[in-house]
Write a protein that holds these residues in place. Structure first.
Motif, PDB file in Angstrom:
ATOM      1  N   LYS A 281      -8.016   6.800  -5.034  1.00  0.00           N
ATOM      2  CA  LYS A 281      -8.952   5.781  -4.558  1.00  0.00           C
ATOM      3  C   LYS A 281      -8.328   4.907  -3.469  1.00  0.00           C
ATOM      4  N   SER A 282      -7.110   4.415  -3.704  1.00  0.00           N
ATOM      5  CA  SER A 282      -6.466   3.523  -2.727  1.00  0.00           C
ATOM      6  C   SER A 282      -6.053   4.276  -1.477  1.00  0.00           C
ATOM      7  N   ASP A 308       0.436  -0.193   3.688  1.00  0.00           N
ATOM      8  CA  ASP A 308       0.982  -0.673   2.416  1.00  0.00           C
ATOM      9  C   ASP A 308       1.762  -1.968   2.599  1.00  0.00           C
ATOM     10  N   LEU A 311      -0.766  -4.568   2.462  1.00  0.00           N
ATOM     11  CA  LEU A 311      -1.217  -4.820   1.088  1.00  0.00           C
ATOM     12  C   LEU A 311      -0.211  -5.674   0.319  1.00  0.00           C
ATOM     13  N   ALA A 346      -1.870  -1.099  -5.717  1.00  0.00           N
ATOM     14  CA  ALA A 346      -2.168   0.291  -5.367  1.00  0.00           C
ATOM     15  C   ALA A 346      -2.332   0.421  -3.859  1.00  0.00           C
TER      16      ALA A 346
END
Length: 381
Positions: A281-282, A308, A311, A346
């Motif tokens: 999903k991520s 990432d 994130l 994630a």
């Protein structure tokens, strides 16, 4: 007493400005030079990162280090001294990232590298406590390769890697993984990222008659040894590292890289992952965002490392804002602490759980094996 009011007004204005200070993010990546095929998707990804986090405006100051270590260090100094950044993202390559550590730690500014070597964050010390990274460690990917080799009957392997920290790191980590799987390394060669010929190294590898060859390079320069071996008639199994997982490598390698095996982050084959994969999903979220901006099939794993990093910032900045204001040493220290306490974030490549001793925080969910088939990436269950 008559002077009090103007002074109070100035003080209140200063407080208001501090309260609304932006978070400045300094970025140095290799948008040109030998590592450009890695740096360009990273640069593209910066434009997709959040413009506000925790209600605070985020400014990105992006500089190109042209795949040059000295330029990366100079960029880092400039971003810290002139732009007063709260965090550094970059650089693309391991040698540049390693060289940046002294500058970032001296200024006590957190740094999130998008380069791969474990040396960037290990062993943990007073300098590296300011440094984090998003790509998988070499040992994680080395074990994936060695396990695949052992399963497929490989008994002997030749190694050829970059003559820099990336190649040396891989040589050391793969030697450990190969030893665990009882695979003998029969040749160990090096070449520079800018070399145009590796004929001598290829002849030595051919003479050793290995069952397989591992090329420890990144980006398009990693295609050179494989193309040379193919021209010389080598027919054994070929392996690459996760440093080649982009479309430019497929383009430059062409038919000569067909059938190659490599470990990669799940994002490379996100749409092929089983429904139950915890990263699907991520990973698809990044693929969707990137391809919406740059076209179908344009995504690469390298941009995913930058995503990432974004994130991680999105998780850490709101925590740091509770303790201090951007633009201050206190905020930078709080941001470092918050990054170190990242839990269950994630991303495109895996799920991050940082600790004081682990400034990567990825586990085996962050790797899959992939094969190049018909000029495309094919997930290997």
């Amino acid at each position: 007493m008559k002077f009090f009011k103007p002074l109070l007004t100035v003080a209140l204005c200063a407080t208001a400005l501090a309260a609304w200070a932006d978070v400045n993010v300094g970025v140095t990546i290799s948008a040109t030079g030998p590592a450009a095929s890695l740096g360009i998707p990273e640069k593209n990804t910066i434009s997709l990162m959040p413009k506000t986090i925790g209600g605070q405006k985020i400014n990105y100051i992006v500089l190109d280090d042209a795949s040059d270590t000295t330029a990366a260090v100079n960029n880092t100094r400039k971003l810290i001294a002139e732009n007063k950044v709260d965090v550094i993202l970059g650089s693309t390559t391991t040698p540049a990232s390693l060289a940046m550590i002294d500058v970032a730690s001296e200024a006590q500014t957190p740094m999130i590298s998008v380069a791969a070597s474990a040396r960037i964050i290990e062993p943990m010390d007073a300098k590296k406590k300011w440094v984090f990274k998003t790509p998988q460690n070499d040992i994680m990917m080395s074990l994936a390769i060695a396990e695949h080799m052992a399963t497929n009957g490989v008994k002997t392997v030749a190694f050829i890697g970059f003559s820099d920290a990336y190649g040396e790191g891989w040589s050391q980590e793969f030697a450990k993984a190969a030893d665990l799987k009882k695979i003998k390394i029969v040749a160990n060669e090096r070449y520079a990222r800018t070399d145009t010929s590796v004929t001598g190294q290829a002849l030595k590898i051919m003479a050793a008659k290995p069952d397989a060859v591992l090329v420890a390079g990144s980006g398009t320069p990693a295609a050179l040894p494989q193309k040379t071996l193919k021209e010389r008639g080598y027919t054994g199994k070929m392996y690459q590292t996760h440093g080649v997982a982009n479309a430019d490598f497929l383009r430059v390698g062409g038919k000569d890289v067909e059938g190659t095996f490599l470990p990669a982050g799940p994002v490379l084959v996100a749409d092929q992952l089983p429904a139950g994969n915890p990263v699907k999903k991520s990973a698809l979220a990044y693929v969707s965002a990137y391809e919406a901006a740059y076209g179908k099939g344009s995504v690469s794993t390298f941009g995913g490392h930058a995503w990432d990093a974004g994130l991680l910032m999105s998780s850490a900045v709101p925590v740091a804002l509770k303790k201090a204001q951007p633009g201050t040493p206190e905020f930078r220290a709080a941001l470092r602490d918050a990054l170190e306490q990242t839990k269950e974030v994630a991303g495109a490549h895996g799920v991050f759980n940082m600790t004081a001793q682990d400034h990567l925080g990825l586990d085996q969910r962050a790797r899959v094996m992939v094969k190049i088939e018909n000029g495309a990436w094919k997930y290997q269950p």
